[in-house]
Scaffold this motif. Structure first.
Motif, mmCIF file in Angstrom:
data_model
loop_
_atom_site.group_PDB
_atom_site.id
_atom_site.type_symbol
_atom_site.label_atom_id
_atom_site.label_comp_id
_atom_site.label_asym_id
_atom_site.label_seq_id
_atom_site.Cartn_x
_atom_site.Cartn_y
_atom_site.Cartn_z
ATOM 1 N N ALA A 1 0.723 -1.278 0.477
ATOM 2 C CA ALA A 1 0.220 -0.037 -0.280
ATOM 3 C C ALA A 1 1.252 1.294 0.055
ATOM 4 O O ALA A 1 2.088 1.633 0.591
ATOM 5 N N PRO A 2 0.854 2.536 -0.780
ATOM 6 C CA PRO A 2 1.008 3.801 -0.388
ATOM 7 C C PRO A 2 0.736 4.119 0.683
ATOM 8 O O PRO A 2 1.016 3.387 1.609
ATOM 9 N N SER A 3 2.012 4.912 1.287
ATOM 10 C CA SER A 3 2.627 5.920 2.843
ATOM 11 C C SER A 3 1.528 7.056 2.626
ATOM 12 O O SER A 3 3.185 7.876 1.696
ATOM 13 N N PRO A 4 0.702 7.416 2.580
ATOM 14 C CA PRO A 4 0.026 9.241 2.772
ATOM 15 C C PRO A 4 0.650 9.691 3.144
ATOM 16 O O PRO A 4 0.976 8.928 4.821
ATOM 17 N N THR A 5 0.508 10.567 3.690
ATOM 18 C CA THR A 5 1.424 11.846 4.894
ATOM 19 C C THR A 5 -0.049 11.974 6.033
ATOM 20 O O THR A 5 0.636 12.064 7.171
ATOM 21 N N ASN A 6 -0.904 11.728 5.532
ATOM 22 C CA ASN A 6 -2.301 11.435 6.161
ATOM 23 C C ASN A 6 -3.023 10.515 5.818
ATOM 24 O O ASN A 6 -2.813 10.006 4.922
ATOM 25 N N SER A 7 -3.737 9.546 6.915
ATOM 26 C CA SER A 7 -4.466 8.690 6.861
ATOM 27 C C SER A 7 -5.651 9.119 4.929
ATOM 28 O O SER A 7 -6.356 9.728 5.090
ATOM 29 N N GLN A 8 -5.122 8.044 4.536
ATOM 30 C CA GLN A 8 -6.204 8.636 2.869
ATOM 31 C C GLN A 8 -6.891 6.278 3.258
ATOM 32 O O GLN A 8 -6.387 5.819 3.295
ATOM 33 N N THR A 9 -8.084 7.167 2.138
ATOM 34 C CA THR A 9 -9.042 5.775 1.873
ATOM 35 C C THR A 9 -9.655 5.725 0.772
ATOM 36 O O THR A 9 -9.583 6.895 0.249
ATOM 37 N N TYR A 10 -9.033 4.887 0.256
ATOM 38 C CA TYR A 10 -9.609 4.650 -1.120
ATOM 39 C C TYR A 10 -10.058 3.321 -1.560
ATOM 40 O O TYR A 10 -11.275 3.037 -1.083
ATOM 41 N N ASN A 11 -11.331 3.947 -2.067
ATOM 42 C CA ASN A 11 -12.654 4.218 -2.003
ATOM 43 C C ASN A 11 -12.521 2.854 -4.489
ATOM 44 O O ASN A 11 -12.327 3.847 -4.909
ATOM 45 N N PHE A 12 -13.164 2.040 -3.996
ATOM 46 C CA PHE A 12 -13.132 1.263 -5.598
ATOM 47 C C PHE A 12 -14.517 0.581 -5.581
ATOM 48 O O PHE A 12 -14.777 -0.132 -4.343
ATOM 49 N N THR A 13 -14.631 -0.326 -6.452
ATOM 50 C CA THR A 13 -15.711 -1.611 -7.085
ATOM 51 C C THR A 13 -14.880 -2.255 -7.950
ATOM 52 O O THR A 13 -13.998 -1.941 -9.231
ATOM 53 N N LEU A 14 -15.560 -3.368 -7.479
ATOM 54 C CA LEU A 14 -14.973 -4.254 -7.805
ATOM 55 C C LEU A 14 -16.333 -4.866 -8.846
ATOM 56 O O LEU A 14 -17.157 -5.597 -8.260
ATOM 57 N N ARG A 15 -15.735 -5.799 -9.237
ATOM 58 C CA ARG A 15 -17.208 -7.222 -10.703
ATOM 59 C C ARG A 15 -17.199 -7.921 -10.544
ATOM 60 O O ARG A 15 -15.327 -8.334 -11.323
ATOM 61 N N ALA A 16 -17.848 -9.271 -10.222
ATOM 62 C CA ALA A 16 -17.351 -10.889 -10.657
ATOM 63 C C ALA A 16 -18.437 -10.866 -11.492
ATOM 64 O O ALA A 16 -19.418 -10.132 -12.228
ATOM 65 N N THR A 17 -17.483 -11.945 -12.774
ATOM 66 C CA THR A 17 -18.055 -12.307 -13.549
ATOM 67 C C THR A 17 -18.222 -13.472 -13.822
ATOM 68 O O THR A 17 -17.260 -13.844 -13.878
ATOM 69 N N ASP A 18 -18.945 -14.285 -14.209
ATOM 70 C CA ASP A 18 -19.400 -15.681 -14.517
ATOM 71 C C ASP A 18 -18.889 -16.246 -15.406
ATOM 72 O O ASP A 18 -19.122 -15.441 -16.622
ATOM 73 N N ALA A 19 -19.018 -17.609 -16.194
ATOM 74 C CA ALA A 19 -18.951 -17.814 -17.673
ATOM 75 C C ALA A 19 -19.977 -17.629 -18.688
ATOM 76 O O ALA A 19 -19.806 -17.859 -19.330
ATOM 77 N N GLU A 20 -20.636 -17.122 -17.860
ATOM 78 C CA GLU A 20 -22.339 -17.220 -18.499
ATOM 79 C C GLU A 20 -22.047 -15.616 -18.869
ATOM 80 O O GLU A 20 -23.160 -15.117 -19.259
ATOM 81 N N ASN A 21 -21.651 -14.778 -18.284
ATOM 82 C CA ASN A 21 -21.323 -13.403 -18.529
ATOM 83 C C ASN A 21 -22.162 -12.626 -17.526
ATOM 84 O O ASN A 21 -22.672 -11.762 -17.892
ATOM 85 N N GLN A 22 -23.127 -13.123 -16.682
ATOM 86 C CA GLN A 22 -23.743 -12.711 -15.856
ATOM 87 C C GLN A 22 -22.946 -11.996 -14.600
ATOM 88 O O GLN A 22 -21.068 -12.357 -14.295
ATOM 89 N N THR A 23 -23.001 -10.400 -14.338
ATOM 90 C CA THR A 23 -22.737 -9.606 -13.616
ATOM 91 C C THR A 23 -22.542 -8.580 -12.071
ATOM 92 O O THR A 23 -24.287 -8.869 -11.999
ATOM 93 N N VAL A 24 -21.817 -9.046 -11.071
ATOM 94 C CA VAL A 24 -22.661 -8.599 -10.158
ATOM 95 C C VAL A 24 -21.446 -7.573 -9.713
ATOM 96 O O VAL A 24 -20.079 -7.641 -9.330
ATOM 97 N N ASP A 25 -22.054 -6.088 -9.167
ATOM 98 C CA ASP A 25 -20.509 -5.046 -9.116
ATOM 99 C C ASP A 25 -20.617 -4.763 -7.165
ATOM 100 O O ASP A 25 -21.525 -5.071 -6.783
ATOM 101 N N ARG A 26 -19.400 -4.482 -6.333
ATOM 102 C CA ARG A 26 -19.645 -4.202 -5.212
ATOM 103 C C ARG A 26 -18.223 -3.378 -4.881
ATOM 104 O O ARG A 26 -17.435 -3.152 -5.005
ATOM 105 N N ALA A 27 -18.751 -2.477 -3.675
ATOM 106 C CA ALA A 27 -18.612 -1.038 -3.921
ATOM 107 C C ALA A 27 -17.271 -1.452 -2.545
ATOM 108 O O ALA A 27 -17.164 -1.940 -1.316
ATOM 109 N N PHE A 28 -16.018 -1.134 -2.876
ATOM 110 C CA PHE A 28 -14.972 -1.509 -0.826
ATOM 111 C C PHE A 28 -14.153 -0.439 -1.136
ATOM 112 O O PHE A 28 -14.504 0.630 -1.657
ATOM 113 N N SER A 29 -13.366 -0.519 0.142
ATOM 114 C CA SER A 29 -12.702 1.036 0.632
ATOM 115 C C SER A 29 -11.542 0.368 0.967
ATOM 116 O O SER A 29 -11.870 -0.822 2.173
ATOM 117 N N ILE A 30 -10.288 0.636 0.908
ATOM 118 C CA ILE A 30 -9.716 0.605 1.985
ATOM 119 C C ILE A 30 -8.667 2.214 2.997
ATOM 120 O O ILE A 30 -8.568 2.489 1.989
#
Length: 86
Positions: free
Chosen positions: A44-73
Motif C-alpha cells: 500500500a502507498p504511504s500517504p502523509t495523512n490517513s487516506q481512504t481509497y474507494n473502488f469497485t470490483l466486478r464478479a463475472t461468471d462464465a455466462e457473462n452475468q456480473t455483479v458489482d460491489r463497492a469496497f474501501s481500504i
C-alpha cells in the motif's frame, strides 16, 4: 482477498482505476495487483495523512452475468502504521 460464487467459474476485475492504477500514487490510487481469483497483493502507498481509497470490483461468471460491489481500504498514518479493509 475477495470472493464470489456461481455455478460456473468467476473472475474478479476492477471497474474503477483506484486499486490497480499507479497514476498519481499515493494521492488517488493504490498501485496494487488484483488477480482474477480476487487476491489483492502489493504494498500500500504511504500517504502523509490517513487516506481512504474507494473502488469497485466486478464478479463475472462464465455466462457473462456480473455483479458489482463497492469496497474501501483505509491506510492509517501513525507511529506503527496500519491499514483497514472494509
Amino acid at each position: 482477498s475477495v470472493s464470489a460464487t456461481s455455478d460456473s467459474s468467476v473472475t474478479i476485475t476492477e471497474t474503477t482505476s483506484v486499486l490497480t492504477s499507479n497514476a498519481n500514487t499515493p494521492t488517488a490510487t493504490m498501485n496494487l495487483s488484483l488477480a482474477s481469483n480476487g487476491n489483492i497483493t502489493g504494498t500500500a502507498p504511504s500517504p502523509t495523512n490517513s487516506q481512504t481509497y474507494n473502488f469497485t470490483l466486478r464478479a463475472t461468471d462464465a455466462e457473462n452475468q456480473t455483479v458489482d460491489r463497492a469496497f474501501s481500504i483505509t491506510v492509517s498514518v501513525g507511529a506503527t502504521g496500519g491499514g483497514q479493509f472494509n
